[in-house]
Design an enzyme around this catalytic site. Structure first.
Site, PDB file in Angstrom:
ATOM      1  N   LYS A 178       1.225  -1.118   0.230  1.00 54.71           N
ATOM      2  CA  LYS A 178      -0.032  -0.115   0.743  1.00 54.71           C
ATOM      3  C   LYS A 178       0.949   1.130  -0.225  1.00 54.71           C
ATOM      4  CE  LYS A 178      -4.130  -2.171   0.432  1.00 54.71           C
ATOM      5  NZ  LYS A 178      -5.409  -1.996  -0.623  1.00 54.71           N
ATOM      6  N   ASP A 184      -0.488  -0.236  -4.861  1.00 50.02           N
ATOM      7  CA  ASP A 184      -1.721  -0.224  -4.614  1.00 50.02           C
ATOM      8  C   ASP A 184      -2.175   1.418  -3.939  1.00 50.02           C
ATOM      9  OD1 ASP A 184      -4.467   0.008  -4.692  1.00 50.02           O
ATOM     10  OD2 ASP A 184      -4.149  -1.417  -3.823  1.00 50.02           O
ATOM     11  N   ASP A 230      -8.860  -1.064 -10.142  1.00 50.89           N
ATOM     12  CA  ASP A 230      -9.804  -1.721  -9.367  1.00 50.89           C
ATOM     13  C   ASP A 230     -10.942  -1.059  -8.423  1.00 50.89           C
ATOM     14  OD1 ASP A 230     -10.370  -2.626  -6.563  1.00 50.89           O
ATOM     15  OD2 ASP A 230      -8.620  -2.800  -5.375  1.00 50.89           O
ATOM     16  N   GLY A 251      -9.021  -9.445  -3.305  1.00 58.70           N
ATOM     17  CA  GLY A 251      -9.768  -9.485  -1.701  1.00 58.70           C
ATOM     18  C   GLY A 251     -10.425  -8.249  -1.098  1.00 58.70           C
TER      19      GLY A 251
END
Length: 370
Positions: free
Chosen positions: A165, A190, A242, A294
């Protein structure tokens, strides 16, 4: 298939074994909604609504999902009949949005149908893999040293891909440190859409582009498809979407714009297994790579992710790591585990795991029955 006779819902909170921080918030536990759908013949199936508790990842929260489930979705499903679980969504088709809430019921309907027919969920979806490669998602840590320690632990456990992250102020330096420590490891980052399309942000993306990453996921806001397309045209690292894609129309738009070349398929974000399977098929047909993301699901939702990740197009490692990475005690048996970075795809009917009904009922903070 006999008509759906009842829907039960349970609000459930589980502590995380390690606190997790994204670009927006830090969490030490997760609250999800577990649902059970029962037909007139007494057969049942389980699903999970894995929405966040706060509206930082998406507009939906546990509270909004609870309201939608109780007031609209569950009543719409009760009394309906369908021959195949992909048809169950007709019951709530006129309700716009609320994909997380819908996903829980969709998963439960697939589990109900496959348990009743004696079919493994993965096989019913078209899965072809007996094992799936799993990656681990790591949050923002207090120090780079703490992050490297987490990476070392998961690499030693055999995980084949690490997702980091990132956020402004925690991006290039920690990623470079992981790359230098593990030059051959598959690493991706991400941002959860936290960067604006500014010169400073673009400079950061170019620096990340030099680190040999598998992909850069969702750097810009969900609606900024044009910005993602401009970035994808200027860097060599693939751009992955995403939050930008939570329905099939958005996927079509992203493909047409060239807003990326990789799609993170999340069952919860897409509205269930039915939509996730279609997204997989459509993205692969367009030449995009896909992988299964997920939402730190409990065992029910995690088992659904394992099943969908067995589809042939999921060539990149998934986020479906062992549940022990997140929860000391899960709600399914046997618990989902990874061995040398691989998670087995169950061959038993339905989700392939027994759901601990008594534990769920004992620990639920709220329940309802329709």
């Amino acid at each position: 298939m006999p008509a759906v006779a009842a829907v039960e819902a349970f609000r459930l909170s589980l502590p995380l074994v390690h606190t997790f921080q994204t670009s927006s918030h830090r969490k030490s536990h997760l609250e999800h909604i577990v649902v059970r759908v029962t037909d007139a013949g007494g057969a049942s199936g389980w699903g999970e609504i894995a929405s966040p508790s706060d509206p930082y990842y998406c507009p939906e929260t546990v509270d909004t999902c609870w309201m939608m489930l109780r007031r609209y979705l569950a009543p719409a499903l009760v009394g309906t009949e369908w021959d195949h679980p992909s048809e169950a969504g007709r019951a709530w088709a006129r309700i716009r949005g609320h994909h997380f809430a819908k996903a829980g019921l969709d998963i439960a309907c697939w589990d109900l149908w496959t348990r009743a027919s004696g079919t493994p969920l993965a096989a019913a979806l078209g899965g072809t893999r007996q094992r799936i490669a799993a990656g681990v998602s790591l949050g923002i840590e207090p120090t780079v040293g703490d992050l490297l320690a987490q990476v070392e632990r998961h690499v030693a456990d055999g995980y084949r891909r690490i997702k980091l992250k990132i956020a402004p102020g925690w991006d290039v330096a920690p990623t470079r440190a992981v790359r230098e420590a593990h030059p051959d490891l598959a690493v991706q980052v991400d941002a959860n859409g936290v960067y604006p399309e500014t010169l400073e942000a673009l400079a950061t993306m170019r620096e990340l582009d030099d680190l040999g990453l598998l992909l850069i996921e969702q750097p810009f806001a969900p609606g900024a498809l044009a910005a993602h397309a401009r970035l994808a045209a200027t860097i060599g690292t693939p751009v992955c979407l995403d939050e930008s894609v939570d329905d099939l129309d958005q996927l079509d738009t992203a493909i047409a714009l060239g807003a990326g070349s990789i799609l993170n398929v999340k069952v919860s974000r897409m509205g269930g297994l039915t939509a996730a399977r279609t997204a997989h098929d459509r993205a692969v047909a367009a030449g995009w790579k896909v992988w299964c993301g997920g939402m730190h699901e409990f065992g029910v939702g995690r088992a659904a992710n394992v099943a969908i990740a067995s589809l042939p197009g999921f060539d990149l490692p998934s986020d479906v790591s062992g549940s022990d990475k997140y929860y000391a005690h899960d709600i399914v048996a046997p618990p989902i585990r990874a061995t040398a970075g691989m998670v087995p795809v169950p061959a038993a009917p339905g989700l392939g795991h027994d759901v601990d009904d008594s534990l769920i009922r004992a620990q639920a903070t709220d329940t309802f029955h329709t």
